[in-house]
Design a protein around this motif. Structure first.
Motif, PDB file in Angstrom:
ATOM      1  N   ASN A  21       0.305  -1.262  -0.257  1.00 37.29           N
ATOM      2  CA  ASN A  21       0.124   0.065  -0.190  1.00 37.29           C
ATOM      3  C   ASN A  21       1.161   1.277  -0.193  1.00 37.29           C
ATOM      4  O   ASN A  21       0.732   2.304  -0.649  1.00 37.29           O
ATOM      5  N   ASN A  24       2.489   2.084  -3.111  1.00 36.23           N
ATOM      6  CA  ASN A  24       1.842   2.166  -4.462  1.00 36.23           C
ATOM      7  C   ASN A  24       1.365   3.594  -4.132  1.00 36.23           C
ATOM      8  O   ASN A  24       1.069   4.693  -5.247  1.00 36.23           O
ATOM      9  N   SER A  27       4.288   5.723  -5.281  1.00 32.35           N
ATOM     10  CA  SER A  27       4.777   6.016  -6.602  1.00 32.35           C
ATOM     11  C   SER A  27       4.053   6.903  -7.606  1.00 32.35           C
ATOM     12  O   SER A  27       4.103   7.458  -8.520  1.00 32.35           O
ATOM     13  N   LYS A  28       2.385   7.448  -6.493  1.00 32.44           N
ATOM     14  CA  LYS A  28       1.358   8.373  -7.519  1.00 32.44           C
ATOM     15  C   LYS A  28       2.693  10.289  -6.987  1.00 32.44           C
ATOM     16  O   LYS A  28       1.705  10.711  -7.811  1.00 32.44           O
ATOM     17  N   GLU A  47      -0.216  -7.279  -7.155  1.00 31.64           N
ATOM     18  CA  GLU A  47      -0.698  -5.818  -6.494  1.00 31.64           C
ATOM     19  C   GLU A  47       0.228  -4.947  -6.894  1.00 31.64           C
ATOM     20  O   GLU A  47      -0.099  -3.607  -6.138  1.00 31.64           O
ATOM     21  N   ILE A  48       1.480  -4.957  -6.943  1.00 28.10           N
ATOM     22  CA  ILE A  48       2.248  -3.617  -6.288  1.00 28.10           C
ATOM     23  C   ILE A  48       2.080  -3.259  -8.277  1.00 28.10           C
ATOM     24  O   ILE A  48       1.863  -3.194  -9.116  1.00 28.10           O
ATOM     25  N   SER A  49       1.917  -1.394  -8.037  1.00 26.98           N
ATOM     26  CA  SER A  49       2.213  -0.527  -9.425  1.00 26.98           C
ATOM     27  C   SER A  49       2.974  -0.799 -10.150  1.00 26.98           C
ATOM     28  O   SER A  49       4.031  -1.118  -9.541  1.00 26.98           O
ATOM     29  N   VAL A  52       6.052   1.492  -8.843  1.00 25.71           N
ATOM     30  CA  VAL A  52       6.656   0.815  -8.308  1.00 25.71           C
ATOM     31  C   VAL A  52       8.156   0.151  -8.909  1.00 25.71           C
ATOM     32  O   VAL A  52       8.088  -1.459  -9.411  1.00 25.71           O
ATOM     33  N   PRO A 161      -5.983   1.918   0.473  1.00 27.38           N
ATOM     34  CA  PRO A 161      -5.759   2.137  -1.160  1.00 27.38           C
ATOM     35  C   PRO A 161      -6.912   2.893  -1.813  1.00 27.38           C
ATOM     36  O   PRO A 161      -7.710   2.232  -1.836  1.00 27.38           O
ATOM     37  N   GLN A 164      -7.436   0.346  -5.961  1.00 22.33           N
ATOM     38  CA  GLN A 164      -6.478  -0.872  -6.505  1.00 22.33           C
ATOM     39  C   GLN A 164      -6.415  -1.130  -7.641  1.00 22.33           C
ATOM     40  O   GLN A 164      -7.262  -1.142  -8.950  1.00 22.33           O
ATOM     41  N   ASN A 165      -5.430  -1.941  -7.533  1.00 22.50           N
ATOM     42  CA  ASN A 165      -4.849  -2.019  -8.731  1.00 22.50           C
ATOM     43  C   ASN A 165      -5.720  -3.754  -8.725  1.00 22.50           C
ATOM     44  O   ASN A 165      -6.042  -4.424  -8.594  1.00 22.50           O
TER      45      ASN A 165
END
Length: 359
Positions: A21, A24, A27-28, A47-49, A52, A161, A164-165
């Protein structure tokens, strides 16, 4: 600001989910967000963006020189400023810092066991090198201030989050009769979660309300604890009412099929399961451990740990009172979305990190 999340595993668990979390979320907002898994990958890797930066060390033991050098090279190459070291990964972070003194460490403490039995001697020495400590509940903050040497200790709530991815999963239904009252417990099978407390409570519930079913979702190591739970289910002839799922990526879909979320833990930090229950719109019954009372407040039913009789009574109360159950679920959902979201919690953490990096 360039920040690396350090975590030992990516198998589903509270600390592991929060590492993802945070990676991610960063990363934004910053030019460099990274995550390093030191020992064992797992379902959470998906689930990792994509934004990242990711590194897997495949660390074999505590003093794995090859893994240490690999991480050090990654830090230098990507000009990383700060480690957010989750749980026991602080040791590796410290090893890297000894060779890169300007690197800063924030230790993120997710400890969910009995604090009175916690070992602190080595951690107290290591904490001199931590620029800051983040705790997931007030009790951990107080413990760190009393026992450790970092001058900056902050309590930040765990968060979910905002977006979510989407991970492709094979959709599945909860097992058993679809018209049963489905009680779901999202917790890895380990003693601190005290599933036996829940199973004893369910034995009573099933005798009163035969249409109930219990669904246990979480990693199953198939160890002695797991054997004990399954032996209890067989001995009480509940095989057609109690179901084990192991770790799964379709948690959200399973929660949406449940009627009630429960945690019967003997100890906790700040369990993400409560936040997941709330976001899914489930009414909740849980034990008064860790940060659970603060999360739930009056929007659910709190019971003492290790008391299956009271736990069964609370669950039966919600089964019998549909209106109260729905009202509590709606209020909890609103609270979670407002107070435990990324947009609410994360800016405070980001500001804390920026202050540390200016020192």
């Amino acid at each position: 600001m360039r920040v690396l999340q350090l975590i030992d595993s990516l198998q589903p668990g509270g600390a592991e989910r929060m590492a993802v979390n945070y990676a991610n979320a960063f990363s934004k907002r910053i030019p460099g967000s990274y995550l390093c898994c030191t020992r064992k990958e797992g379902l959470l890797k998906a689930e990792i963006s994509p934004e990242v930066g990711y590194l897997f060390l495949d660390k074999k033991n505590t003093l794995d020189l090859k893994a240490l050098l690999k991480l050090r090279k990654f830090v230098i190459k990507n000009e990383i400023h700060l480690f957010q070291a989750h749980s026991s990964s602080w040791f590796l972070a410290l090893m890297v810092k000894l060779s890169i003194p300007k690197l800063k460490i924030v230790w993120h403490d997710h400890y969910g066991r009995n604090l009175n039995k916690r070992r602190k001697k080595i951690l107290r020495i290591a904490s001199r090198f931590f620029e800051g400590i983040i705790t997931v509940n007030a009790a951990l903050k107080e413990w760190a201030e009393k026992n450790l040497n970092s001058k900056e200790v902050r309590f930040f709530r765990n968060f979910l989050p905002d977006a979510q991815n989407r991970v492709p999963v094979q959709l599945s239904s909860l097992k058993g009769q679809q018209d049963s009252f489905k009680i779901l417990c999202l917790a890895n099978l380990r003693p601190q979660k005290d599933h036996l407390n829940l199973l004893k409570a369910f034995e009573t519930i099933e005798k009163v309300y035969s249409q109930a079913s219990l669904h246990l979702v979480g990693k199953d190591k198939e160890d002695n604890y797991s054997i004990e739970l399954k032996t209890f289910v067989r001995r009480t002839h509940l095989e057609e009412k109690v179901f084990f799922y192991g770790e799964t990526q379709n948690v959200k879909e399973l929660l949406l099929q449940a009627d009630l979320g429960v945690l019967s833990s003997a100890s906790e930090g700040l369990p993400l399961a409560l936040l997941e229950y709330g976001r899914a719109g489930l009414p909740v019954v849980c034990t008064t451990v860790g940060e659970c009372p603060e999360v739930l407040g009056k929007e659910g039913l709190l019971v003492p740990p290790a008391d299956p009789k009271v736990l069964s009574e609370a669950i039966l109360h919600y089964i019998d009172h549909t209106g109260k159950r729905k009202e509590a679920a709606e209020n909890l959902q609103k609270k979670i979305l407002e107070e435990y979201s990324e947009r609410t919690i994360f800016p405070e953490v980001e500001n804390f990190f920026r202050i540390l990096l200016q020192e």
